[in-house]
Design a protein around this motif. Structure first.
Motif: not given
Length: 164
Positions: A1-27
């Motif tokens: 387990m890491p000594a400290s947890l990572p910053d949240v903003d980069p994790l959310i940006a990474q999530l957004a990049a992974a999610i973006a190709p799966t979204l439709t205009p109606d999602t």
């Protein structure tokens, strides 16, 4: 387990990049109170979703409600769109047992029958009791059962992760 947890903003940006190709205009994006709503708000903005953000409070849908008791700050669910036949991105902060996600899906189906539900979580900490897995996870981390991963929002709106 890491000594400290990572910053949240980069994790959310990474999530957004992974999610973006799966979204439709109606999602539609639906966040689970409380931390899931904070993450969903950020994803909603980063992904430029035209439809409003939905929120769920699953307190009364938990199968362990009688064991954990009434949460002192029950928040109303807000789904300002029709769920029938809709693609949903369900967002939570930390996935552990899977019971919160199961309760959220039960509540969603009370509002209509979605076409599909994808699950995005900021942190997948393992320890599943139900066969629920995220489609997208910002961080996968093994944490002993006696510890919790908490997402907090500071007064300035900054999100932080901590171990408790």
């Amino acid at each position: 387990m890491p000594a400290s947890l990572p910053d949240v903003d980069p994790l959310i940006a990474q999530l957004a990049a992974a999610i973006a190709p799966t979204l439709t205009p109606d999602t539609v994006i639906v966040g689970i109170h409380t931390g899931g709503v904070w993450v969903a708000e950020r994803l909603h903005a980063l992904l430029g979703c035209a439809l409003p953000l939905g929120t769920l409070d699953i307190s009364f849908y938990r199968d362990d409600f009688s064991r954990i008791g009434l949460h002192p700050q029950v928040k109303p669910s807000n789904l300002p769109f029709d769920l029938e036949g809709r693609d949903i991105l369900l967002v939570d902060d930390v996935l552990h047992s899977g019971r919160t996600v199961r309760a959220a899906m039960n509540e969603l189906f009370d509002y209509g029958r979605p076409a599909s539900i994808l699950l995005a979580v900021l942190v997948d900490r393992g320890g599943r009791e139900l066969p629920i897995r995220p489609d997208f996870a910002g961080l996968t981390l093994s944490v002993p059962d006696h510890q919790n991963i908490n997402l907090s929002r500071l007064d300035d709106g900054h999100l932080t992760l901590s171990l408790a």
